[in-house]
Each structure stands twice: as C-alpha cells, then as structure tokens.
Write an enzyme that holds these catalytic residues in place. Structure first.
Site, PDB file in Angstrom:
ATOM      1  N   LYS A 180       0.885  -1.178   0.000  1.00 18.35           N
ATOM      2  CA  LYS A 180       0.000   0.000   0.000  1.00 18.35           C
ATOM      3  C   LYS A 180       0.915   1.217   0.000  1.00 18.35           C
ATOM      4  O   LYS A 180       1.395   1.668   1.032  1.00 18.35           O
ATOM      5  CB  LYS A 180      -0.873  -0.017   1.248  1.00 18.35           C
ATOM      6  CG  LYS A 180      -2.167   0.775   1.167  1.00 18.35           C
ATOM      7  CD  LYS A 180      -2.028   2.196   0.671  1.00 18.35           C
ATOM      8  CE  LYS A 180      -2.061   3.235   1.749  1.00 18.35           C
ATOM      9  NZ  LYS A 180      -1.716   4.576   1.236  1.00 18.35           N
ATOM     10  N   GLU A 192       8.703   0.510  11.033  1.00 19.28           N
ATOM     11  CA  GLU A 192       9.899   1.321  10.744  1.00 19.28           C
ATOM     12  C   GLU A 192       9.434   2.753  10.692  1.00 19.28           C
ATOM     13  O   GLU A 192       8.735   3.152   9.752  1.00 19.28           O
ATOM     14  CB  GLU A 192      10.465   0.978   9.371  1.00 19.28           C
ATOM     15  CG  GLU A 192      11.170  -0.324   9.274  1.00 19.28           C
ATOM     16  CD  GLU A 192      11.671  -0.499   7.856  1.00 19.28           C
ATOM     17  OE1 GLU A 192      12.375   0.381   7.351  1.00 19.28           O
ATOM     18  OE2 GLU A 192      11.321  -1.505   7.251  1.00 19.28           O
ATOM     19  N   CYS A 197      14.488   8.888   6.603  1.00 16.70           N
ATOM     20  CA  CYS A 197      14.289   8.544   8.016  1.00 16.70           C
ATOM     21  C   CYS A 197      15.596   8.575   8.784  1.00 16.70           C
ATOM     22  O   CYS A 197      15.609   8.868   9.969  1.00 16.70           O
ATOM     23  CB  CYS A 197      13.624   7.179   8.112  1.00 16.70           C
ATOM     24  SG  CYS A 197      14.456   5.918   7.156  1.00 16.70           S
ATOM     25  N   GLU A 203      11.307  15.648  14.584  1.00 13.10           N
ATOM     26  CA  GLU A 203      11.748  15.261  13.242  1.00 13.10           C
ATOM     27  C   GLU A 203      11.234  16.286  12.238  1.00 13.10           C
ATOM     28  O   GLU A 203      10.038  16.580  12.214  1.00 13.10           O
ATOM     29  CB  GLU A 203      11.204  13.870  12.880  1.00 13.10           C
ATOM     30  CG  GLU A 203      11.697  13.389  11.526  1.00 13.10           C
ATOM     31  CD  GLU A 203      11.094  12.044  11.095  1.00 13.10           C
ATOM     32  OE1 GLU A 203       9.885  11.856  11.283  1.00 13.10           O
ATOM     33  OE2 GLU A 203      11.843  11.208  10.562  1.00 13.10           O
TER      34      GLU A 203
HETATM   35  P1  NAD Z   1       2.614   8.529   7.052  1.00 14.30           P
HETATM   36  O1  NAD Z   1       2.659   7.855   8.362  1.00 14.30           O
HETATM   37  O2  NAD Z   1       1.788   9.742   6.903  1.00 14.30           O
HETATM   38  O3  NAD Z   1       2.108   7.525   5.919  1.00 14.30           O
HETATM   39  C1  NAD Z   1       2.748   6.287   5.695  1.00 14.30           C
HETATM   40  C2  NAD Z   1       1.778   5.372   5.002  1.00 14.30           C
HETATM   41  O4  NAD Z   1       0.721   5.066   5.900  1.00 14.30           O
HETATM   42  C3  NAD Z   1       1.117   5.933   3.749  1.00 14.30           C
HETATM   43  O5  NAD Z   1       1.045   4.921   2.771  1.00 14.30           O
HETATM   44  C4  NAD Z   1      -0.267   6.286   4.231  1.00 14.30           C
HETATM   45  O6  NAD Z   1      -1.244   6.286   3.220  1.00 14.30           O
HETATM   46  C5  NAD Z   1      -0.515   5.164   5.211  1.00 14.30           C
HETATM   47  N1  NAD Z   1      -1.582   5.406   6.190  1.00 14.30           N
HETATM   48  C6  NAD Z   1      -2.017   6.581   6.687  1.00 14.30           C
HETATM   49  N2  NAD Z   1      -3.026   6.369   7.576  1.00 14.30           N
HETATM   50  C7  NAD Z   1      -3.211   5.033   7.647  1.00 14.30           C
HETATM   51  C8  NAD Z   1      -4.089   4.196   8.381  1.00 14.30           C
HETATM   52  N3  NAD Z   1      -4.979   4.695   9.239  1.00 14.30           N
HETATM   53  N4  NAD Z   1      -4.001   2.867   8.212  1.00 14.30           N
HETATM   54  C9  NAD Z   1      -3.074   2.328   7.362  1.00 14.30           C
HETATM   55  N5  NAD Z   1      -2.238   3.077   6.624  1.00 14.30           N
HETATM   56  C10 NAD Z   1      -2.287   4.419   6.768  1.00 14.30           C
HETATM   57  O7  NAD Z   1       4.143   8.788   6.706  1.00 14.30           O
HETATM   58  P2  NAD Z   1       4.704   9.581   5.477  1.00 14.30           P
HETATM   59  O8  NAD Z   1       4.412  11.028   5.721  1.00 14.30           O
HETATM   60  O9  NAD Z   1       4.243   8.945   4.205  1.00 14.30           O
HETATM   61  O10 NAD Z   1       6.268   9.315   5.605  1.00 14.30           O
HETATM   62  C11 NAD Z   1       7.101  10.088   6.388  1.00 14.30           C
HETATM   63  C12 NAD Z   1       7.496   9.356   7.652  1.00 14.30           C
HETATM   64  O11 NAD Z   1       7.998   8.069   7.341  1.00 14.30           O
HETATM   65  C13 NAD Z   1       8.613  10.035   8.399  1.00 14.30           C
HETATM   66  O12 NAD Z   1       8.339  10.078   9.780  1.00 14.30           O
HETATM   67  C14 NAD Z   1       9.811   9.147   8.154  1.00 14.30           C
HETATM   68  O13 NAD Z   1      10.805   9.234   9.117  1.00 14.30           O
HETATM   69  C15 NAD Z   1       9.187   7.821   8.078  1.00 14.30           C
HETATM   70  N6  NAD Z   1      10.031   6.867   7.331  1.00 14.30           N
HETATM   71  C16 NAD Z   1      10.648   5.876   8.027  1.00 14.30           C
HETATM   72  C17 NAD Z   1      11.482   4.985   7.380  1.00 14.30           C
HETATM   73  C18 NAD Z   1      12.180   3.890   8.132  1.00 14.30           C
HETATM   74  O14 NAD Z   1      12.615   2.948   7.520  1.00 14.30           O
HETATM   75  N7  NAD Z   1      12.306   3.971   9.439  1.00 14.30           N
HETATM   76  C19 NAD Z   1      11.677   5.090   6.014  1.00 14.30           C
HETATM   77  C20 NAD Z   1      11.047   6.104   5.325  1.00 14.30           C
HETATM   78  C21 NAD Z   1      10.210   6.986   6.011  1.00 14.30           C
END
Ligand code: NAD
Length: 528
Positions: free
Chosen positions: A207, A282, A316, A420
């Site tokens: 997703k 993650e 991240c 962050e």
């Molecule tokens: P986000 O949490 O807003 O979204 C991540 C995903 O979750 C998206 O696909 C979104 O559509 C989905 N989502 C949102 N609400 C949901 C729900 N209720 N149920 C299921 N899925 C849902 O994050 P983002 O803004 O897309 O990404 C940025 C964040 O990701 C930053 O905090 C970054 O540090 C983190 N990140 C972490 C890693 C890692 O490996 N640790 C890697 C990349 C990004």
C-alpha cells in the site's frame, strides 16, 4: 474486481519517454500515460485495476502544477486485492522453493533491465533527483537478487529431546503480508518490504503512499512480467484512511509491515493487534551526527552534507542533528554551511541536480514552519535564507523548494532538538565532552541511526555502543544494504526489515514430533 470501473490488461507498459529531461506537468503526465494508458490504479490479479473511490489529485513537487488524478481503491478495492492475495499466497506457498528462487532472480534481472524507466518514472512523479532514483532502482534489483538467494535456503532444525522422538522444525510463510510504505522513497521501500516476504513464500500487498503510487504499481507489473503468478505481488492504491486502514485490520492478513510516521505507525499497530495481526514498524528518526576535533574534518563535512541534504532531508536516517566538539565547532559549521550553499537545486530530471523539492504539500508546510520554530527557539540560520536565482527565475518557481538550511545553536531546549523535520534542515550545536555528546544523542525518543567522526578507534567503538540506535556509522553516514539488519529502537519502531534474520519475521516456526519407537508410554514426561 468489484470496485473497479475499468481495467487494463497491460503488464508490460509501453516505452517511456526516457529522454525526458525537464520536469513539468506535461512530462509527468506523459510518463504516467506511457505506463498506465487506462489510468493509475491498484495491481491485482496481474493487472491494473482503476478504483472507484474519491479522486486523489497529484501535483508536481518541482513545479506545483497538477499532473494527474486517480481514484482511491477504497475499502472495497482493499477487499478485492486481499482476495487476490489470498489466492496468490496459496499458489506461491505451494511453489517449489527452487522455482521461487528462480522467479525472484528473474524479477531482479527484469528490474535491472528497466532501471532507467523506473528511475525516470520515480523522478517525474515524486520530484526526487534522477541521480538518487537511479541508485534506488538499482538497489531494488539488488534486493530481489539477494532474497532470491535465500528463497531455497530457509531451513529448520532437528532438535534432540529426551526419549524416542524425531523432532524437527519448519519455517512456514504467514500467507499474506501487507506492506504500507511512505512517499519519500516509494520504489525503494516497495522493494525493501516485498522481496523478503516473497522469498519466504508469502504473497504481498503493498500500500504505497497516496501521493506517490506509480513506481510501486510499475514494480509489481515488472515482477509479474518476470514470472510471479497472479495475486502474488499486489498493490493497493489510495488513501491511508480507506485502503490502508482496511488492509491492516483484515484477518486474512498474516503480518503487517509499516514504514512511515510514528503516529500513523502506532494507529496501524493498534488496529492490526486488535485483529490479531503482528506488525513490524519502521518509523521516524532524529539522528545525531557527532564530530570530534580529531576527525578527518574535510571528510566529516562532506559526510554531514550527505547525511542531511541528500533526498532533501526526506530520509528517516537523516543526520538532522550535528553535534561538534567545541574547539572545531565554529570552523566546521562554517565549512558545512559554505558547501551546503553550493549544492545544486534544480530540475529533478536533470542528472546534475543534487537536491530536489519537498515531495508533499503538507510536508512543505511542516518543514517551513519548523525552520521558523527553530529560529524562534534561539537558533541562528547560517545558511538557507534564500533560493538560488536560477530556480526562482525558472519554470520551477512554483515548486515546493526549501534551500539546504543549517541552523546553529540548536540547544536542548530548542524544538528542533527532538522534533523530526523530514526536510533539508540540520540543527548544529557544540559539545565539550564525549559523555555530553552521547547524552545529547540519546536525549530523544527516537533511536533509528547516528554516526561518530573521530580518529580514535577506541572512542569510536565506545560511542557506537553507547548511542541507542538501530544503525550507527563510524566515520561514514547513510550507507545501508539489504544484507544488513535495519530498524529502530524506541519511537523509531521495532522489528527489522533486512538481512537474513528478516526471514524469521516473515515465517512462523512449526515443530513436528514423531515417535521413533512404537513401544513404550506414548505421552510421558514431555506432555504440556
Ligand atoms: P505517514 O505515516 O503519513 O504515511 C505512511 C503510510 O501510511 C502511507 O502509505 C499512508 O497512506 C498510510 N496510512 C495513513 N493512515 C493510515 C491508516 N490509518 N491505516 C493504514 N495506513 C495508513 O508517513 P509519510 O508522511 O508517508 O512518511 C514520512 C514518515 O515516514 C517520516 O516520519 C519518516 O521518518 C518515516 N520513514 C521511516 C522509514 C524507516 O525505515 N524507518 C523510512 C522512510 C520513512
């Protein structure tokens, strides 16, 4: 599928405008149309299926222009994708592991053969610079190649027990693994969280973020073209609150892996747990990059630049806190700021571009307001107060650009010490002792990554041991590899997503007992 209004049978796509060199709405549209002539949608049962839900509008991060819209697959779409994945999981689990390995090797080859297309698609639709997306496309091929090597080497044990028993274990796939991924590296994370579960014999449903679904759908098309049976690699496109929420709380799912923000990760883990589904998380980070006076300061300055400004800080593991020993702090910060100001911002499709724009509109607002909060908290902006004229005077003026920004004097009380940013913003400060540097590094709820720069080997290993982080670099920054475990401590998540150990995440252990002698007491001392 019930939620689709139209479908496209294309699994190969058509030739891309690989000569695209300028980001514009027209280029992004052309690139999308080349792959998805019937529209962007989920990948289910080996074909693209356009959704029927709410319209999701995509705008170019480089120019601000609207370039596409597609329909959310919605809860109904999630249901159809899961039905496909359940069928795929049965077929895939029954496939000989040697055959699974051969198909995954072919996926690796196919991705490598289409790497340039994937890179152009990723850059045109996200605004990530081509020089980064080319590396990421190559890495995705590497991920499939690496886990192809494990697919026929997932072993159990024979276990000696008292009495006359032959007892052994087998590793059994969960069935369907749902991988929720973020917008900052959609292709990379799509490969990262699908290659291992596939190697372990699961079907996957990825997703992707609603903002950046295209490269993940294309990856699934290519994997299918390479020989993965229908329903084994699925993609569900749409909103987190609809498709994502449905997928991650459905009891047909064996395991959820989530990459994204802390808040969403917790919501997903709670919803999954309520349905009895385990989750690997993650999440974000606020990583400290610690520079001692005895380091190779020239290399450390380049390392500090790459730590925070590659990917425009939308990473991240970004080295967003720069802690520098006081005796070299002023000079080191000036060097980093001067080199940061020379970084080339520009068209993401120009291979010379080093720093791209902020990928989503709301993240742009977050980054700009956090810079203001850092300054209001007493930090001094050393560089990053203006965009280059070349950019503001071009067709990119309407894009979501933030100049590489260094704020000095980010003290423990400053909001940037622990929040962050997820943008090209580094907060620097001076420290006096090793103990102080370690305490500062650990003074966040995150624990994803960090680094130390020093010429003292003993100190390097002491600091590496003392900082609470899932990944730590000595005299380096940001290298990760699929063969090495990756994941976080604390608010950065739990579980690991790479390395050989991840095969345990994506399988369950089954123990099998058989008596080796018919005679004797059948259920004696070991019964539970
Ligand atoms: P986000 O949490 O807003 O979204 C991540 C995903 O979750 C998206 O696909 C979104 O559509 C989905 N989502 C949102 N609400 C949901 C729900 N209720 N149920 C299921 N899925 C849902 O994050 P983002 O803004 O897309 O990404 C940025 C964040 O990701 C930053 O905090 C970054 O540090 C983190 N990140 C972490 C890693 C890692 O490996 N640790 C890697 C990349 C990004």
């Amino acid at each position: 599928m019930s939620t689709t209004s139209s479908t496209s049978g294309s699994t190969t796509g058509t030739a891309l405008p690989l000569d695209a060199t300028t980001s514009s709405a027209a280029t992004a549209r052309a690139v999308l149309d080349a792959h998805f002539p019937h529209g962007l949608g989920s990948f289910v049962d080996g074909r693209v299926a356009v959704g029927r839900g709410e319209s999701v509008v995509l705008t170019s991060s480089a120019t601000g222009e609207r370039f596409a819209e597609y329909a959310d697959a919605g809860a109904e779409g999630a249901d159809s994708v899961l039905a496909s994945a359940v069928r795929g999981a049965e077929v895939w689990a029954a496939t000989d592991p040697f055959e699974r390995a051969a198909i995954l090797r072919e996926v690796a080859r196919t991705v490598a053969a289409h790497a340039e297309e994937l890179a152009v698609l990723e850059s045109a639709t996200t605004g990530k610079p081509l020089r980064d997306t080319r590396v990421e496309a190559a890495k995705v091929s590497e991920m499939f190649g690496y886990y192809a090597g494990w697919a026929d080497k997932i072993l159990g044990h024979t276990i000696p027990v008292p009495g006359n028993w032959h007892t052994y274990t087998e590793r059994v796939p969960w069935g369907v693994v749902v991988a929720v991924t973020p917008w900052n590296a959609p292709l990379f994370t799509g490969g990262w969280n699908s290659a291992a579960p596939l190697a372990a014999g699961n079907a996957v449903v990825v997703k992707p973020s609603e903002f950046t679904p295209a490269s993940t759908v294309r990856l699934a098309q290519l994997a299918h073209q390479a020989g993965l049976p229908d329903g084994v690699f699925n993609v569900a496109t749409g909103l987190g609150g609809t498709v994502g929420a449905s997928l991650t709380a459905d009891r047909r799912v064996g395991k959820v892996s989530f990459i994204g923000s802390v808040g969403t990760g917790r919501r997903v883990a709670v919803a999954a747990a309520a349905a009895g589904i385990p989750a690997v998380l993650e999440l974000g980070g606020k990583s400290a990059n610690i520079v001692f006076a005895d380091a190779d300061l020239d290399r450390a300055a380049d390392g500090a630049i790459s730590a925070i400004f590659s990917g425009a800080g939308q990473s991240c593991v970004a080295g967003s806190r720069l802690l520098v020993e006081r005796s070299v702090h002023a000079e080191f910060v000036a060097t980093v700021a001067e080199r940061a100001a020379r970084l080339r911002l520009g068209d993401p499709l120009d291979p010379a571009t080093e720093v791209g724009p902020i990928i989503t509109p709301s993240q742009y607002d977050t980054v700009t307001s956090l810079i203001e909060a850092g300054v209001a908290g007493g930090a001094r902006r050393v560089t990053g107060d203006r965009l280059p004229d070349r950019l503001t005077g071009s067709g990119l003026a309407g894009g979501r650009w933030v100049p590489p920004t260094l704020l000095d004097g980010v003290t423990p009380a400053n909001p940037l010490e622990t929040t962050e940013v997820f943008g090209p913003v580094v907060g620097a400060d001076a420290f006096d002792t090793e103990a102080e540097a370690i305490a500062r590094a650990n003074a966040t709820d995150f624990g994803l990554a960090g680094a130390v720069w020093t010429g003292d080997v003993a100190r390097a290993h002491h600091v590496a041991r003392a900082v609470r982080a899932g990944t730590f670099w000595i005299n380096s920054y940001k290298t990760i590899h699929v063969a090495v475990p990756f994941g976080g401590f604390g608010d950065s998540g739990h579980g690991r997503s790479s390395g050989p150990g991840v095969l345990d995440e994506y399988t369950q252990t089954k123990a099998v007992w058989t008596p080796t002698r018919a005679a004797g007491a059948p259920f004696p001392s070991l019964s539970y």
